[in-house]
Design an enzyme around this catalytic site. Sequence first.
Site, PDB file in Angstrom:
ATOM      1  N   HIS A 250      14.086  22.321  19.765  1.00 52.85           N
ATOM      2  CA  HIS A 250      13.988  23.507  20.630  1.00 52.85           C
ATOM      3  C   HIS A 250      15.325  23.724  21.324  1.00 52.85           C
ATOM      4  O   HIS A 250      16.053  22.767  21.617  1.00 52.85           O
ATOM      5  CB  HIS A 250      12.834  23.408  21.630  1.00 52.85           C
ATOM      6  CG  HIS A 250      12.952  22.319  22.651  1.00 52.85           C
ATOM      7  ND1 HIS A 250      13.683  22.462  23.818  1.00 52.85           N
ATOM      8  CD2 HIS A 250      12.430  21.066  22.706  1.00 52.85           C
ATOM      9  CE1 HIS A 250      13.593  21.349  24.530  1.00 52.85           C
ATOM     10  NE2 HIS A 250      12.850  20.481  23.882  1.00 52.85           N
TER      11      HIS A 250
ATOM     12  N   GLU B 191       9.732  25.752  24.737  1.00 50.38           N
ATOM     13  CA  GLU B 191       9.028  24.464  24.785  1.00 50.38           C
ATOM     14  C   GLU B 191       8.942  23.926  26.197  1.00 50.38           C
ATOM     15  O   GLU B 191       7.911  23.397  26.616  1.00 50.38           O
ATOM     16  CB  GLU B 191       9.751  23.462  23.879  1.00 50.38           C
ATOM     17  CG  GLU B 191       8.941  22.204  23.571  1.00 50.38           C
ATOM     18  CD  GLU B 191       9.048  21.122  24.637  1.00 50.38           C
ATOM     19  OE1 GLU B 191       8.188  20.237  24.692  1.00 50.38           O
ATOM     20  OE2 GLU B 191       9.994  21.189  25.458  1.00 50.38           O
ATOM     21  N   GLU B 192      10.007  24.050  26.965  1.00 48.78           N
ATOM     22  CA  GLU B 192      10.026  23.450  28.298  1.00 48.78           C
ATOM     23  C   GLU B 192       9.108  24.170  29.275  1.00 48.78           C
ATOM     24  O   GLU B 192       8.742  23.599  30.309  1.00 48.78           O
ATOM     25  CB  GLU B 192      11.457  23.433  28.848  1.00 48.78           C
ATOM     26  CG  GLU B 192      12.450  22.628  28.024  1.00 48.78           C
ATOM     27  CD  GLU B 192      12.197  21.121  28.077  1.00 48.78           C
ATOM     28  OE1 GLU B 192      11.166  20.711  28.611  1.00 48.78           O
ATOM     29  OE2 GLU B 192      13.053  20.384  27.559  1.00 48.78           O
TER      30      GLU B 192
ATOM     31  N   ASP C  41      18.058  16.710  25.443  1.00 44.84           N
ATOM     32  CA  ASP C  41      16.772  17.424  25.327  1.00 44.84           C
ATOM     33  C   ASP C  41      17.004  18.933  25.369  1.00 44.84           C
ATOM     34  O   ASP C  41      17.012  19.515  26.442  1.00 44.84           O
ATOM     35  CB  ASP C  41      15.855  16.977  26.459  1.00 44.84           C
ATOM     36  CG  ASP C  41      14.488  17.627  26.412  1.00 44.84           C
ATOM     37  OD1 ASP C  41      14.123  18.157  25.368  1.00 44.84           O
ATOM     38  OD2 ASP C  41      13.814  17.611  27.449  1.00 44.84           O
TER      39      ASP C  41
ATOM     40  N   ASP D  95      15.646  25.838  24.171  1.00 44.35           N
ATOM     41  CA  ASP D  95      15.536  26.091  25.613  1.00 44.35           C
ATOM     42  C   ASP D  95      15.649  24.766  26.357  1.00 44.35           C
ATOM     43  O   ASP D  95      15.441  23.691  25.782  1.00 44.35           O
ATOM     44  CB  ASP D  95      14.220  26.795  25.965  1.00 44.35           C
ATOM     45  CG  ASP D  95      13.012  25.909  25.744  1.00 44.35           C
ATOM     46  OD1 ASP D  95      12.878  25.351  24.639  1.00 44.35           O
ATOM     47  OD2 ASP D  95      12.200  25.758  26.679  1.00 44.35           O
TER      48      ASP D  95
ATOM     49  N   HIS E 244      15.394  16.009  31.873  1.00 46.66           N
ATOM     50  CA  HIS E 244      14.708  16.761  32.930  1.00 46.66           C
ATOM     51  C   HIS E 244      15.267  16.460  34.321  1.00 46.66           C
ATOM     52  O   HIS E 244      14.816  17.052  35.292  1.00 46.66           O
ATOM     53  CB  HIS E 244      13.190  16.521  32.945  1.00 46.66           C
ATOM     54  CG  HIS E 244      12.493  17.039  31.729  1.00 46.66           C
ATOM     55  ND1 HIS E 244      11.132  17.246  31.675  1.00 46.66           N
ATOM     56  CD2 HIS E 244      12.951  17.415  30.522  1.00 46.66           C
ATOM     57  CE1 HIS E 244      10.787  17.709  30.487  1.00 46.66           C
ATOM     58  NE2 HIS E 244      11.896  17.816  29.758  1.00 46.66           N
TER      59      HIS E 244
END
Length: 457
Positions: free
Chosen positions: A90, A154-155, A123, A92, A421
Amino acid sequence: MDDTDLAARVAGLMPRAKADLTELVAIPSVADPRQYPPEKCREAAQWVADAFTEAGLEDVHLARTPDGSHAVLGHRPPPPGAPTVLLYCHYDVQPPLDEAAWTTEPFALTERDGRWYGRGTADCKGNIVMHLTALRALGDDLPVGIRFVAEGSEEQGTGGLEQYVEQHPEQFTADALLVCDTGNAAVGVGTATITLRGLVNVVVTFSSLRGEVHSGMFGGPAPDALAALIQTLSTLRDPETGATRVQGMDCEGTWEGVGYDEQRFRADAGVLNGVQLTGTGSVADRLWARPALTVLGIDCPPVVGSAAAVPHTARARVSLRIPPGTDPSAALDALTRHLTEETPWGVQVSIETEGTGSPFRADTDGPAYTALDTAVRQVYGKPLAHLGQGGSIPLCNVLADTCPGAEIILMGVEEPKCLIHAPDESVDPTEIQNMAHVEAAFLLAYAGTPSSGLGAS
């Protein structure tokens, strides 16, 4: 091509991998229009489409999904009789959160102490670069068919790609699926993630008065909505151990796979000296076999600007991670019932469901896992390790339903030191190099597996 030649090709591509990741990290592709312009996600999607077209995929295009995000799709037909592998990632990213907590600018790749820092370096833009490097290393020697998908939301967990897959299953059929949004147990330990936790997210709102009232004139008997919130949320943890406690849920599961050393966990998670880990059982039990509740945010008066008044309303965003074997609907019912029953003083409570996702457990007995083990032994010199992961990737269950005969492998460059994150996210560039080598070696090893015909196009 022997493995020595393949390793040399991958190594020679690393300067380009760094340049690619630098460009990608510079695009703040946070899929939340409240925080960042949607044009940035579109810019990242087009970057991905152009790069994979250049890497040899065909018909690479942007497809609008039901949540308004764009998935990047492409493919390359397999040689006759060869299997097809789907590559997922992904583009995003999470927002940077507190930018002041970053040592360097979050949207500028910065090298420090041998690691590359920046939001999305691991990520999941690091995995995008891993795919690109593997495909470029193989070039015209690619012996399998490829389907490619890069997700754009996705996030945010808004489910756009999941719904798109359900509407267009024929675009995602393959013999094996590499879902590259996880990583190794540690740098240098080739690992497949074989279980994922599911997810239940709710927003709970407490209301006690028609409006705020003076805390001197009314404080005491006037029911305080923020106090009700604090008291209710406190019942979701054991007061002594901090273990998650949701009435009606099994919170005592055990993990039977490879463990997670407590000291290493403390270091990986950045636990401060003197602070105890929460919960009971082994670290692996707590991470991969038991539910885990986190209060993600609270709306209440901020310290600066707060008045001498009794709060009349307060709300919290609550996330419950659930282990394999737990039904998300049953978990949602249990969490809703718990919050409702534990709310004190007759305070009004309303609960809004943000989303749910099922846990996942991979079948590891097929030829794709055998080929991956071969590739990991070639690159890392030791067998493939199996771990669980506390995160959730709801798409895995949708893909499992879409391709019931396919093996699903979760892997990537996101080892624990990446701090995904969090501020100061980073990636170890040797993991990009080695995992790109693993991916390319896997594709070569898996080519001898007869095709099921699902991925032919």
